[in-house]
Design a protein around this motif. Structure first.
Motif, mmCIF file in Angstrom:
data_model
loop_
_atom_site.group_PDB
_atom_site.id
_atom_site.type_symbol
_atom_site.label_atom_id
_atom_site.label_comp_id
_atom_site.label_asym_id
_atom_site.label_seq_id
_atom_site.Cartn_x
_atom_site.Cartn_y
_atom_site.Cartn_z
ATOM 1 N N SER A 1 28.106 57.497 33.247
ATOM 2 C CA SER A 1 28.865 58.463 32.456
ATOM 3 C C SER A 1 30.052 57.780 31.769
ATOM 4 O O SER A 1 30.371 56.621 32.065
ATOM 5 C CB SER A 1 29.380 59.584 33.373
ATOM 6 O OG SER A 1 30.362 59.063 34.258
ATOM 7 N N PRO A 2 30.748 58.469 30.842
ATOM 8 C CA PRO A 2 31.886 57.866 30.147
ATOM 9 C C PRO A 2 32.941 57.285 31.088
ATOM 10 O O PRO A 2 33.455 56.186 30.844
ATOM 11 C CB PRO A 2 32.440 59.026 29.328
ATOM 12 C CG PRO A 2 31.250 59.874 29.037
ATOM 13 C CD PRO A 2 30.422 59.805 30.290
ATOM 14 N N LEU A 3 33.246 58.007 32.158
ATOM 15 C CA LEU A 3 34.293 57.538 33.054
ATOM 16 C C LEU A 3 33.872 56.263 33.781
ATOM 17 O O LEU A 3 34.681 55.347 33.980
ATOM 18 C CB LEU A 3 34.639 58.635 34.066
ATOM 19 C CG LEU A 3 35.927 58.453 34.881
ATOM 20 C CD1 LEU A 3 37.123 58.256 33.975
ATOM 21 C CD2 LEU A 3 36.146 59.656 35.791
ATOM 22 N N VAL A 4 32.600 56.175 34.151
ATOM 23 C CA VAL A 4 32.089 54.979 34.834
ATOM 24 C C VAL A 4 32.109 53.783 33.884
ATOM 25 O O VAL A 4 32.530 52.676 34.253
ATOM 26 C CB VAL A 4 30.669 55.222 35.358
ATOM 27 C CG1 VAL A 4 30.056 53.923 35.881
ATOM 28 C CG2 VAL A 4 30.691 56.291 36.447
ATOM 29 N N ARG A 5 31.662 53.992 32.650
ATOM 30 C CA ARG A 5 31.657 52.887 31.680
ATOM 31 C C ARG A 5 33.074 52.435 31.339
ATOM 32 O O ARG A 5 33.343 51.235 31.193
ATOM 33 C CB ARG A 5 30.912 53.309 30.408
ATOM 34 C CG ARG A 5 29.405 53.341 30.593
ATOM 35 C CD ARG A 5 28.666 53.635 29.308
ATOM 36 N NE ARG A 5 28.684 55.067 29.004
ATOM 37 C CZ ARG A 5 29.302 55.620 27.974
ATOM 38 N NH1 ARG A 5 29.983 54.855 27.137
ATOM 39 N NH2 ARG A 5 29.251 56.922 27.775
ATOM 40 N N LEU A 6 33.982 53.396 31.215
ATOM 41 C CA LEU A 6 35.368 53.042 30.944
ATOM 42 C C LEU A 6 35.959 52.250 32.106
ATOM 43 O O LEU A 6 36.674 51.260 31.905
ATOM 44 C CB LEU A 6 36.200 54.300 30.689
ATOM 45 C CG LEU A 6 37.687 54.069 30.388
ATOM 46 C CD1 LEU A 6 37.855 53.307 29.072
ATOM 47 C CD2 LEU A 6 38.442 55.392 30.327
ATOM 48 N N GLY A 7 35.642 52.666 33.333
ATOM 49 C CA GLY A 7 36.131 51.941 34.497
ATOM 50 C C GLY A 7 35.625 50.517 34.540
ATOM 51 O O GLY A 7 36.379 49.584 34.864
ATOM 52 N N ALA A 8 34.346 50.325 34.232
ATOM 53 C CA ALA A 8 33.774 48.978 34.223
ATOM 54 C C ALA A 8 34.424 48.126 33.137
ATOM 55 O O ALA A 8 34.703 46.934 33.336
ATOM 56 C CB ALA A 8 32.261 49.060 34.016
ATOM 57 N N PHE A 9 34.659 48.736 31.980
ATOM 58 C CA PHE A 9 35.344 48.042 30.881
ATOM 59 C C PHE A 9 36.741 47.604 31.306
ATOM 60 O O PHE A 9 37.151 46.451 31.105
ATOM 61 C CB PHE A 9 35.408 48.969 29.668
ATOM 62 C CG PHE A 9 36.423 48.571 28.636
ATOM 63 C CD1 PHE A 9 36.148 47.578 27.709
ATOM 64 C CD2 PHE A 9 37.662 49.211 28.581
ATOM 65 C CE1 PHE A 9 37.093 47.212 26.761
ATOM 66 C CE2 PHE A 9 38.610 48.861 27.636
ATOM 67 C CZ PHE A 9 38.319 47.851 26.715
#
Length: 407
Positions: free
Chosen positions: A222-230
Motif C-alpha cells: 500500500s502507499p504507506l508501506v511503499r513510502l516507508g520503504a522509500f
C-alpha cells in the motif's frame, strides 16, 4: 578602577540594555507591528549617538527592517568598499515551561534570560553598542559602515535591503552576520567557528498513491508501506557521497532529514495517499536539481513521487585567503588571544543568503563564548547568555571597525 571592575561594570550595563530589548516581544506574526515600533523606539533610547549620527532607512510595509549608514570621515572614504554588520530583531515565539519568563529579560545567576538572548538580540546589542562607543569617543571610520537589522529573518527574510544596496551600487567588501560562536573543544581549546558559507535547503514532498479502501480488503504494498520503504532507503543510503569539503571542518556534507508525515486519519482505512516531508541541507557544490535527481531515483524504485516544495541553493564560499577574512580573524585574535579561528560551513540559514551578490566576502560569526548547554537553548527553553560574554562581543566589533580604518 581596576580592569576587572571596569569589565564587570560594562557587563552589567550591557546586560541591562539587553534585558530591556528582550522584554519587547518581537515575534513576526499578524497584528504585532506595534512591537517592532516599540523596539525601534527602545533602540533610539538605548543608542542615542547611533541614531543621531547615522543615516537611517526603514524598509517593509510595517516599517520593520532597519539600515543604518555611518558615513566615512572624508568623502574619499565614501568611495571605498564598505563594511556591513547584520543582526536581526525578530525572534521565534516561546513555548514550554521556562524557568524564567521568556520575555521578562531577567538577570539572574550571572546571565540574561529570555527569548533572543542568543538568537540574536545579544549580537545586535554588541553591534550597536560598539558603534555607540566609537561615536562617543570621537572616532570616525575610514570607510562607510552599514548596520542592517531585519524584522523577518526567522520567517525567511526578504530582499528589501539588498535590493536597495544594489540599486545604490554600494560596494561592500565585508559582511558579518550572525553565525557560529566561540566554543570550547574536547581538547579544552577555544575555537572561533567562522562560517564562510551556509548550506542551501530543499524541502521535498514525497508521496505514494494507491486506491485506498478498507483495511480488511486492501492488498499488500500500500502507499504507506511503499513510502516507508522509500524513507528507509533514503535514510540508510549515502545519496550525496563526496559532498564534504575537506577544507571545512565537521558536518560539511549534504544531510537528509524526514520531518513530517501523514496518511489516513482513521485506523481501519488504508490511505489513497501517504506523504512525508524531507528537509535536505545542501553543501556547496550540490545543486537543487542534482539533489532532486538523487531523490527521484530512489522514489522510482518504490513508486513514490518526489516534488520540490521550496528551495534555496547553497551560498558561495568566501575566500579565506583574502583581506576581508583576515580582518575578521585579526579582530578575533585581538579580543581573544587564546582562541583559534577556524573556517566552517554553517548548516542553518541566515539573512546572509539574500546578500551574497551584494558583498564580496560574507562571514557568519557571533563573537561571544557560549556553552554547549546554552547553544541548545536557541529556539528552545530557557535561552540565556552570560553577562560576562557581552563586553568581548562589543570589543570585537569595535576592533573590527578600527582595524579597517588602519589598513
Amino acid at each position: 578602577m581596576m580592569e576587572s571592575d571596569e569589565r564587570s561594570r560594562r557587563a552589567l550595563t550591557y546586560a541591562e540594555k539587553l534585558s530591556r530589548m528582550i522584554r519587547v516581544r518581537t515575534v513576526q506574526e499578524p497584528g504585532n507591528a506595534q512591537s517592532f515600533e516599540d523596539f525601534h523606539a527602545l533602540l533610539k533610547e538605548l543608542f542615542p549617538a547611533v541614531f543621531a549620527h547615522c543615516e537611517i532607512k526603514v524598509f517593509g510595509n510595517d516599517g520593520g527592517s532597519l539600515l543604518f549608514r555611518w558615513r566615512a570621515a572624508c568623502a574619499e572614504g565614501e568611495g571605498k568598499p564598505a563594511l556591513l554588520l547584520m543582526s536581526h530583531q525578530d525572534v521565534v515565539d516561546a513555548e514550554g515551561p521556562w524557568t524564567h519568563e521568556p520575555f521578562g529579560g531577567e538577570i539572574a545567576e550571572g546571565r540574561v534570560w529570555g527569548r533572543g538572548a542568543l538568537d540574536i538580540k545579544g549580537n545586535l546589542l554588541c553591534i550597536l553598542q560598539a558603534v555607540e562607543e566609537l561615536i562617543e569617543a570621537g572616532f570616525s571610520p575610514a570607510t562607510d559602515v552599514y548596520v542592517a537589522s531585519s524584522d523577518c529573518e526567522e520567517i525567511g527574510g526578504n530582499d528589501l535591503v539588498p535590493d536597495y544596496l544594489r540599486a545604490q551600487q554600494i560596494d561592500i567588501d565585508l559582511l558579518v552576520d550572525e553565525g557560529p560562536c566561540i566554543i570550547k573543544g574536547d581538547d579544552g581549546v577555544l575555537a572561533a567557528q567562522v562560517a564562510v558559507a551556509e548550506k542551501g535547503q530543499v524541502i521535498f514532498k514525497c508521496s505514494a498513491f494507491g486506491p485506498g479502501g478498507h483495511a480488511m480488503s486492501v492488498k499488500k504494498n500500500s502507499p504507506l508501506v511503499r513510502l516507508g520503504a522509500f524513507m528507509a532507503e533514503v535514510d540508510a543510503a549515502d545519496l550525496f557521497e563526496g559532498d564534504a569539503r575537506p577544507d571545512l571542518f565537521d558536518k560539511t556534507g549534504t544531510t537528509v532529514a524526514f520531518t513530517m508525515a501523514g496518511a489516513s486519519n482513521v485506523p481501519n482505512v488504508v490511505p489513497r495517499e501517504a506523504w512525508a516531508i524531507c528537509d535536505v541541507r545542501l553543501a556547496p557544490g550540490r545543486t537543487v536539481e542534482s539533489a532532486h535527481h538523487a531523490m527521484v531515483e530512489v522514489g522510482n524504485r518504490h513508486d513514490v513521487e518526489v516534488t520540490v516544495s521550496k528551495s534555496t541553493p547553497p551560498s558561495p564560499v568566501s575566500d579565506t585567503s583574502g583581506l576581508a577574512y583576515t580582518q575578521v580573524t585579526a579582530a578575533i585574535s585581538s579580543v581573544y588571544p587564546d582562541v583559534r579561528p577556524r573556517a566552517v560551513l554553517l548548516s542553518g540559514g541566515t539573512d546572509t543568503k539574500h546578500f551574497t551578490d551584494v558583498a564580496q566576502c560574507c562571514i557568519r560569526f557571533t563573537p561571544m563564548v557560549f556553552t554547549p548547554e546554552q547553544t541548545a537553548t536557541i529556539h528552545g527553553i530557557d535561552e540565556n547568555i552570560d553577562c560576562a560574554a557581552l563586553p568581548s562581543g562589543v570589543d570585537f566589533f569595535k576592533t573590527l571597525i578600527e582595524h579597517r580604518s588602519n589598513r
